[in-house]
Scaffold this active site. Structure first.
Site, mmCIF file in Angstrom:
data_model
loop_
_atom_site.group_PDB
_atom_site.id
_atom_site.type_symbol
_atom_site.label_atom_id
_atom_site.label_comp_id
_atom_site.label_asym_id
_atom_site.label_seq_id
_atom_site.Cartn_x
_atom_site.Cartn_y
_atom_site.Cartn_z
ATOM 1 N N ASP A 69 43.957 40.659 39.585
ATOM 2 C CA ASP A 69 43.745 41.833 39.871
ATOM 3 C C ASP A 69 44.957 42.512 40.494
ATOM 4 O O ASP A 69 45.865 41.934 40.589
ATOM 5 C CB ASP A 69 42.665 42.065 41.016
ATOM 6 N N GLN A 70 45.125 43.869 40.244
ATOM 7 C CA GLN A 70 46.147 44.735 40.555
ATOM 8 C C GLN A 70 45.701 46.013 41.510
ATOM 9 O O GLN A 70 44.751 46.593 41.146
ATOM 10 C CB GLN A 70 46.914 44.995 39.407
#
Length: 193
Positions: A69-70
């Site tokens: 995820d970012q």
């Protein structure tokens, strides 16, 4: 060992493919917005863990499962995927005003054969020169800011002329930091002693 990418991101997929990885894709079905913390630098790791927890029970063979995820942090504010044109414009104007887009990319790698799981975070910063209002409007109209954390893309032909510099790696900015990934894959391949 088989590799499963637990992400529907075309950017993460492209980074892996362009670096010779062969893998299958499984999309985790989680509500990312239900996972919250005030520590924005830990948020993507919490989400990547939740993605792994959702996918692992569905994997019936020996595999390395990669979830990620970012988020983007800018001037102490959280920038996820913009919810609308107005939020996308606010994000881009902040970058234009000299505040770097700090990408925080988290990876979780799980070995379903030995049960080992490792994780890590990589950070990169993207600096922009002032971006004209017309360019911001054009990017919002044609550049698809809504599928990207932070609402920008370093590979965008519209925004590239205004990119000043990147501190860190482009693959980190795109959400798949390869050096971290390779380190985690090596760590997870060893059986417990």
């Amino acid at each position: 060992m088989k590799i499963i990418l637990g992400s529907s991101s075309k950017y993460r997929k492209a980074v892996l493919e362009s670096n010779g990885y062969e893998f299958e894709i499984m999309s985790p079905d989680i509500d990312e917005k239900a996972i919250r913390t005030h520590d924005y630098y830990q948020l993507p790791l919490l989400i990547a863990r939740a993605k792994a927890d959702a996918l692992i029970p569905k994997v019936s063979e020996d595999a390395l499962v990669i979830t990620s995820d970012q988020v983007v942090v800018c001037n102490n504010d959280l920038h996820e995927k913009p919810k609308d044109q107005e939020e996308a414009k606010v994000f881009l104007e902040k970058y234009s005003n000299g505040h770097p887009a700090e990408t925080v990319s988290a990876l979780v790698v799980t070995n379903t054969k030995n049960g080992k799981r490792v994780e890590g975070i990589d950070i990169a910063k993207v600096y922009y020169n002032p971006i004209p209002a017309m360019t911001v409007e054009e990017f919002i109209k044609n550049g698809d800011p809504f599928s990207k954390a932070g609402g920008f893309a370093i590979q965008s032909a519209i925004l590239q002329p205004y990119q000043n510099r990147i501190e860190g790696t482009e693959d980190c900015v795109m959400g798949m930091p390869l050096e971290l990934l390779e380190k985690l894959i090596k760590e997870v391949q060893y059986d417990f002693c």
